[in-house]
Scaffold this motif. Structure first.
Motif, PDB file in Angstrom:
ATOM      1  N   VAL A  76     -26.315   7.215 -33.353  1.00 31.77           N
ATOM      2  CA  VAL A  76     -25.570   7.182 -32.097  1.00 31.77           C
ATOM      3  C   VAL A  76     -26.249   8.024 -31.037  1.00 31.77           C
ATOM      4  N   THR A  77     -26.647   9.230 -31.406  1.00 32.64           N
ATOM      5  CA  THR A  77     -27.331  10.152 -30.498  1.00 32.64           C
ATOM      6  C   THR A  77     -28.796  10.259 -30.892  1.00 32.64           C
ATOM      7  N   VAL A  78     -29.678  10.374 -29.907  1.00 32.72           N
ATOM      8  CA  VAL A  78     -31.110  10.519 -30.154  1.00 32.72           C
ATOM      9  C   VAL A  78     -31.602  11.778 -29.456  1.00 32.72           C
ATOM     10  N   PRO A  81     -21.915   2.661 -36.344  1.00 34.19           N
ATOM     11  CA  PRO A  81     -21.962   4.110 -36.128  1.00 34.19           C
ATOM     12  C   PRO A  81     -21.251   4.853 -37.254  1.00 34.19           C
ATOM     13  N   GLY A  82     -21.885   5.918 -37.731  1.00 32.69           N
ATOM     14  CA  GLY A  82     -21.283   6.736 -38.773  1.00 32.69           C
ATOM     15  C   GLY A  82     -21.646   6.310 -40.175  1.00 32.69           C
ATOM     16  N   LEU A 114     -21.787  11.991 -38.100  1.00 32.52           N
ATOM     17  CA  LEU A 114     -22.178  12.020 -36.698  1.00 32.52           C
ATOM     18  C   LEU A 114     -22.287  13.463 -36.226  1.00 32.52           C
ATOM     19  N   PHE A 115     -23.162  13.676 -35.230  1.00 35.02           N
ATOM     20  CA  PHE A 115     -23.396  15.006 -34.684  1.00 35.02           C
ATOM     21  C   PHE A 115     -23.268  14.947 -33.165  1.00 35.02           C
ATOM     22  N   SER A 116     -22.865  16.061 -32.569  1.00 31.30           N
ATOM     23  CA  SER A 116     -22.918  16.144 -31.112  1.00 31.30           C
ATOM     24  C   SER A 116     -24.374  16.319 -30.698  1.00 31.30           C
ATOM     25  N   PHE A 117     -24.693  15.915 -29.474  1.00 34.82           N
ATOM     26  CA  PHE A 117     -26.089  16.051 -29.051  1.00 34.82           C
ATOM     27  C   PHE A 117     -26.484  17.519 -28.949  1.00 34.82           C
ATOM     28  N   GLU A 118     -25.513  18.417 -28.708  1.00 36.21           N
ATOM     29  CA  GLU A 118     -25.822  19.843 -28.647  1.00 36.21           C
ATOM     30  C   GLU A 118     -26.271  20.351 -30.009  1.00 36.21           C
ATOM     31  N   GLU A 119     -25.643  19.872 -31.098  1.00 39.01           N
ATOM     32  CA  GLU A 119     -26.039  20.296 -32.442  1.00 39.01           C
ATOM     33  C   GLU A 119     -27.468  19.854 -32.752  1.00 39.01           C
ATOM     34  N   LEU A 120     -27.762  18.593 -32.461  1.00 36.77           N
ATOM     35  CA  LEU A 120     -29.111  18.088 -32.738  1.00 36.77           C
ATOM     36  C   LEU A 120     -30.140  18.769 -31.838  1.00 36.77           C
ATOM     37  N   GLN A 136     -35.273   9.442 -43.994  1.00 38.61           N
ATOM     38  CA  GLN A 136     -33.822   9.461 -43.864  1.00 38.61           C
ATOM     39  C   GLN A 136     -33.221  10.509 -44.785  1.00 38.61           C
ATOM     40  N   PHE A 137     -32.294  11.276 -44.238  1.00 39.92           N
ATOM     41  CA  PHE A 137     -31.528  12.244 -45.018  1.00 39.92           C
ATOM     42  C   PHE A 137     -30.070  12.098 -44.583  1.00 39.92           C
ATOM     43  N   GLY A 138     -29.219  11.685 -45.505  1.00 41.21           N
ATOM     44  CA  GLY A 138     -27.842  11.423 -45.110  1.00 41.21           C
ATOM     45  C   GLY A 138     -27.813  10.324 -44.060  1.00 41.21           C
ATOM     46  N   ASN A 139     -27.259  10.641 -42.930  1.00 41.31           N
ATOM     47  CA  ASN A 139     -27.195   9.648 -41.851  1.00 41.31           C
ATOM     48  C   ASN A 139     -28.257   9.888 -40.792  1.00 41.31           C
ATOM     49  N   LEU A 140     -29.165  10.836 -41.048  1.00 38.76           N
ATOM     50  CA  LEU A 140     -30.185  11.195 -40.066  1.00 38.76           C
ATOM     51  C   LEU A 140     -31.500  10.490 -40.369  1.00 38.76           C
ATOM     52  N   MET A 141     -32.202  10.066 -39.315  1.00 42.65           N
ATOM     53  CA  MET A 141     -33.567   9.550 -39.426  1.00 42.65           C
ATOM     54  C   MET A 141     -34.490  10.415 -38.580  1.00 42.65           C
ATOM     55  N   TRP A 142     -35.744  10.500 -39.004  1.00 45.47           N
ATOM     56  CA  TRP A 142     -36.704  11.421 -38.370  1.00 45.47           C
ATOM     57  C   TRP A 142     -38.079  10.780 -38.326  1.00 45.47           C
ATOM     58  N   MET A 143     -38.804  11.014 -37.241  1.00 44.67           N
ATOM     59  CA  MET A 143     -40.223  10.625 -37.197  1.00 44.67           C
ATOM     60  C   MET A 143     -40.977  11.572 -36.274  1.00 44.67           C
ATOM     61  N   HIS A 144     -42.297  11.514 -36.373  1.00 44.13           N
ATOM     62  CA  HIS A 144     -43.151  12.506 -35.711  1.00 44.13           C
ATOM     63  C   HIS A 144     -44.440  11.830 -35.263  1.00 44.13           C
ATOM     64  N   ASN A 145     -44.835  12.100 -34.036  1.00 51.11           N
ATOM     65  CA  ASN A 145     -46.145  11.672 -33.548  1.00 51.11           C
ATOM     66  C   ASN A 145     -46.928  12.926 -33.203  1.00 51.11           C
ATOM     67  N   GLY A 146     -48.042  13.155 -33.876  1.00 49.39           N
ATOM     68  CA  GLY A 146     -48.839  14.355 -33.638  1.00 49.39           C
ATOM     69  C   GLY A 146     -49.221  14.994 -34.959  1.00 49.39           C
TER      70      GLY A 146
END
Length: 1012
Positions: free
Chosen positions: A180-182, A29-30, A140-146, A82-92
């Motif tokens: 850590v958070t999704v 994590p982190g 790391l981010f709080s789930f509220e931020e994401l 991936q950007f920094g510690n973030l990963m992203w994907m999209h269906n649609g």
């Protein structure tokens, strides 16, 4: 992800395209994660198989490209990014992406713009997301931020689509993680169509079975797994829950799954979505994995209090009826039933309440979770079960509390047995006593089964008090992590609950023991220390409570229930009824000397003679109080009661007909729903849909229990010493059956309970004059059956909210009732044998105040009877008009509301509640009403209007915490001080609360009669 043999592809007319895939994972994590991508199909890439054998991670992010449209198949276009510690994907896909691409890029931050390497809409959407974060390079981010960044991203894309006039729906099933958070979304920019499918499954382990299939199980109580996928990855349907269309899903660091509806211009509560690419002849999209769960998110509860306190998700794999539930429940039922019955006959009785049960069972459940081995036990080859099926769950906790609560009560029939043996010298055998207890306790189950579809399943049947219990269960079992509301960090619900409970525990020491004057501060008594009238009006404990206030939560919420859980409109009806009858009619009638009122105290439930003295029952009875003495009655005195008590009798008669009339006028649709399956289903919310997966209680269960109870009841009633004919028992049960629906409607919607004791006693006195035992047995069957049916229905609604299987609830309730009945009787027989002169003053503290009142009622209604009390020659005859008045009054606001349809006052005028306001006085104290209403105004009106977020988040937790802290403090005071006869005498603990004249009559009737 997408499988090779996908069943849920939206457009099956195109060929399968698996070109391009990617997988990301995190080591710690982190720290930045790793990504592997390829343009080959996942099932054809040998390197993927090699990597999969060696990589272990707590977070895996995988995506099958399934390229569509004009974008090229290249590694730069493969998800995840991936950007920094973030990963992203999209269906649609984002419809008209090329038309809004310039607008999307023009508002990006420099880093986000430079990040884009490919040509896909998904990568550009990620760049938009990055631009919404204050610091996208955080580890790391709080789930509220994401969560907030995700909602802003969707809103911005929708804005650009609207500006360009693009009407084709866009599918935005996004997923982002920091390791850590999704945060995931199932979203479509349309009110008409379904979004691309999305499911989740949670458990202890996602395990490979021997046949090559995978299964989500709950084997290891220390681990937990959550899988989110475009379609179920296993063949076990119950392992997977559909994520509703236009919903955001959050997986917190502690693996809690949270669902939030995306309430924008495309949100709808209607079940009118269709598969976007389905052919016209098959518009209704068939989901082979979730036939019953297709539109759960579109039918959430319409009531905010329910949405705030009840989870709209369910995991059907979590067991409820477990070994530890049965073991703890049976043990506590025996213990609590003994303790409650043992102290029931004392001068200051005490009982272990539901809030104490919740906390104690939580501690015991968690202890057994840690101590019991994870071992499967085979029960005689019939059934096998696990001693420790995993973490002690909210479902188990709910069932355990319902079981224990059912098993810890004091059966109402015990009063009949006590009065028979101690006052009428009629001995009852153990078998006969048990049959009386079981039949009265279990008859309510048959009636509750009759109205289950009307009083439990519909969304409108809220049962507000159950929301308090739901808030406690969720607080204890659902962990919050750094909650942020309106941009600021707030205290977690658990910390709030513990903090308030602790504070109220120590505070209640003051009004409960050290400074009891706080229970009732009466201003008029201090201003006019020598005025009877002023103290009658101002005393909060023995007067009308004008200008009185209470700072004692145990008193404020004692008889009216918690003001925090009572709807504000219902609280207004209660207080208006109290003001009208208690502060206007009672003083008017008392000081005008109606019913010879001045001879008696202004508020008192006692029985008096015409001279104002306590009624001497021995002068009007013979044969040890079992036979009415007509000559003695004529030579002594007719029965007299206070004006307030007489008014309450009249109101009690009016409430019965008012409740029936009100429900027929205002709740006719619910009444019709009794026989209409279609209407029942139409009025269910998401909780009703979720509960369909569980087997309902078969009708024959209710029928067998009801029939057995009737049989036992008939044997008891026809036996010597009771002499209640068989048709008398059926008449008593009919009273409960008739009133169950209207009384249940009132309780379910308003949190206000209406009593039935008076009408039962009244009918029995008319039909069986001079038969006191028959009278109290009739009253027991008439009132207990209704009370039990409503109590059972309340618990069933709690189980409905907490997603406990109905059959488990039924078994727990019946088992608890049987256990308590047996223990109640054994304890009672033991006390009668061991304590000389029990229930007499000489046996203090075993004076049995409740039993003595029960005996007095048997004399009034059974021996003297309502004919003498309310007959033509009685001064109380006018009270019988209450029947007619109650039947007519509900028509007034109902008719006026038809003319003035916009009037909120008329729409919320509730005549039965208005009439019942004073029915709890006495034994309740008048000071409860103004204090109770002030609390209701502060929290359910002012805070609700001005600080709505606080009300939604904390109101019911506050109610639960106040109740819990007060209950524990009450138990502490009893066992530490009262049971040891420890007292604390000073000015602040005056027994009369400095209103010594409030309980005196205005005139001394004995002196007046001598003068005359």
């Amino acid at each position: 992800m997408q499988s090779f043999s996908s069943k849920l592809r939206i457009d099956t007319r195109r060929n399968m395209n698996g070109d391009g895939f990617g997988i990301g994972w995190y080591d710690k994590p982190g720290e930045n994660g790793c990504i592997f991508t390829s343009v080959l199909p996942a099932w054809s890439n040998i390197n993927l198989h090699r990597i999969a054998e060696k990589v272990k991670s707590n977070m895996i992010f995988a995506h099958v490209r399934a390229t569509t449209g004009d974008t090229a198949t290249s590694e730069s276009n493969c998800h995840p990014w991936q950007f920094g510690n973030l990963m992203w994907m999209h269906n649609g896909d984002i419809s008209g992406f090329l038309k809004i691409k310039r607008k999307l890029t023009s508002n990006l931050t420099e880093d986000a713009y430079a990040f884009i390497q490919g040509t896909t809409d998904a990568e550009h959407a990620f760049a938009v997301f990055i631009s919404q974060l204050d610091d996208p390079y955080k580890p790391l981010f709080s789930f509220e931020e994401l969560k907030e960044a995700m909602l802003k991203t969707i809103a911005l894309i929708n804005k650009y689509l609207d500006e360009e006039g693009i009407e084709q729906p866009s599918m935005m099933n996004f997923a982002v993680t920091d390791g850590v958070t999704v945060v995931c979304t199932r979203y479509i920019s349309s009110k008409k169509y379904e979004a691309a499918s999305l499911y989740f499954s949670s458990g202890s382990e996602f395990r490979s079975e021997s046949d090559g299939r995978y299964r989500m199980i709950r084997a290891n109580k220390r681990d937990k797994s959550v899988v989110v996928a475009s379609e179920p990855l296993t063949f076990e349907r119950n392992d997977w829950l559909v994520i509703p269309t236009n919903t955001l899903l959050v997986i917190t660091p502690k693996m809690n799954v949270l669902l939030y509806p995306v309430k924008d211009q495309h949100y709808t509560t209607q079940n009118e979505r269709y598969s976007i690419n389905a052919p016209e002849e098959d518009l209704l999209h068939h989901d082979p994995y979730s036939d019953d769960l297709r539109h759960l998110g579109d039918k959430d509860s319409p009531y905010e209090a329910v949405r705030a306190n009840v989870s709209s998700t369910d995991d059907p794999t979590i067991p409820a009826m477990t070994f530890r539930v049965c073991f703890i429940a049976i043990t506590l039922s025996v213990m609590f039933s003994f303790v409650n019955q043992f102290f029931f006959f004392r001068q200051n009785p005490i009982s272990i309440g539901f809030s104490v049960t919740i906390l104690l069972t939580f501690v015991l459940g968690k202890a057994m979770e840690k101590l019991l081995p994870n071992k499967t036990v085979n029960l005689f080859g019939i059934k096998s079960f696990s001693l420790n099926p995993g973490p002690f769950s909210a479902k188990e906790h709910t069932l355990l509390c319902v079981f224990t609560n059912a098993g810890s009560g004091v059966a109402y029939a015990i009063e009949v047995i006590a009065v028979q043996e101690l006052f009428y010298d009629i001995k009852s055998s153990v078998v006969k006593s048990l049959m009386l207890i079981f039949s009265t306790q279990l008859l309510g189950y048959g009636l509750s089964g009759l109205v289950h579809h009307v009083l439990v399943k519909p969304a409108i049947m809220i049962w507000p008090e159950t929301l308090v219990a739901c808030s406690i269960f969720r607080t204890l079992h659902e962990e919050e992590e750094d909650p942020i509301v309106n941009g600021r960090r707030v205290i977690t619900k658990m910390k709030f609950f513990v903090l308030v409970s602790s504070i109220i525990f120590f505070y209640q020491m003051l009004p409960g023991f050290f400074f009891q004057l706080l229970s009732s501060i009466s201003i008029l008594c201090f201003i006019f220390p020598n005025s009877i009238r002023a103290q009658q009006l101002g005393s909060g404990m023995t007067g009308l409570g004008m200008g009185s206030f209470s700072f004692d939560w145990s008193l404020i919420a004692s008889y009216l229930g918690s003001p925090l859980s009572t709807p504000f409109w219902a609280a207004v009806n209660v207080f208006c009824g109290f003001v009208f009858f208690g502060w206007i009619i009672v003083p008017l009638g008392y000081y005008l000397n109606w019913f010879e009122a001045k001879k008696f105290p202004i508020i008192n439930a006692g029985l008096f003679d015409i001279y104002g003295s306590k009624y001497n029952i021995s002068k009007v009875t013979t044969n040890n109080g079992t036979v009415f003495n007509q000559l003695g009655y004529a030579s002594y005195s007719p029965l007299r009661i206070t004006f307030f008590f007489a008014l309450n009798y009249g109101l009690a008669l009016a409430i019965i007909t008012a409740a029936i009339t009100h429900v027929l006028l205002n709740n006719w649709p619910e009444f019709k729903r009794l026989g209409s399956t279609k209407q029942r289903l139409e009025h269910e919310d998401i909780h009703g849909h979720l509960m369909r997966r569980y087997k309902s209680v078969p009708s024959w269960w209710y029928i067998i229990l009801f029939t057995a109870s009737i049989a036992m009841g008939l044997l008891v009633c026809e036996s010597k010493g009771v002499n209640l004919p068989w048709w008398g028992m059926f008449l008593a049960i009919s009273v409960s059956a008739i009133l169950l629906f209207p009384y249940g409607i009132v309780a379910a919607i308003t949190n206000v309970s209406l009593g039935v004791n008076v009408i039962s006693e009244f009918i029995a006195g008319l039909v069986f004059p001079g038969m006191p035992i028959a009278n109290i047995v009739f009253k027991t069957y008439g009132s207990t059956t209704l009370r039990q049916a409503l109590w059972i229905t309340t618990d069933q609604k709690l189980g409905h909210y907490m997603k406990v299987p109905p059959r488990d609830m039924f078994i727990a309730q019946v088992s608890g009732s049987l256990i308590s009945g047996v223990v109640n009787l054994i304890t009672t027989k033991y006390l009668f044998a061991k304590i000389p002169n029990i229930c007499q003053k000489s046996a203090y503290p075993w004076t049995c105040p409740g039993t003595n009142v029960f005996y007095s009622a048997s004399v009034i209604w059974g021996l003297i009877g309502p004919i003498k009390m309310f007959g033509r020659d009685s001064i109380y005859n006018i009270l019988l008009w209450g029947f007619l008045i109650g039947a007519v009054l509900p028509f007034i606001p109902w008719l006026l509301s038809k003319k003035y349809k916009k009037s909120l006052i008329l729409r919320h005028t509730h005549i039965p509640i208005f009439l019942m306001a004073c029915s709890v006085l006495p034994p309740a104290a008048a000071v409860e009403f103004p204090s109770w209403f002030i609390v209701a105004v502060i929290f359910n009106f002012i805070i609700y209007q001005r600080h709505h977020w606080w009300w939604v988040r904390y109101n019911y937790i506050l109610s639960a915490a106040l109740m819990t802290g007060t209950a524990i403090c009450g138990v502490f005071i009893f066992y530490v001080f009262q049971i040891n006869n420890i007292s604390f005498s000073w000015w602040g603990n005056a027994k009369d609360f400095h209103c010594p004249l409030a309980s005196k009559p205005l005139i001394d009737a004995k002196i007046s009669s001598m003068t005359i």
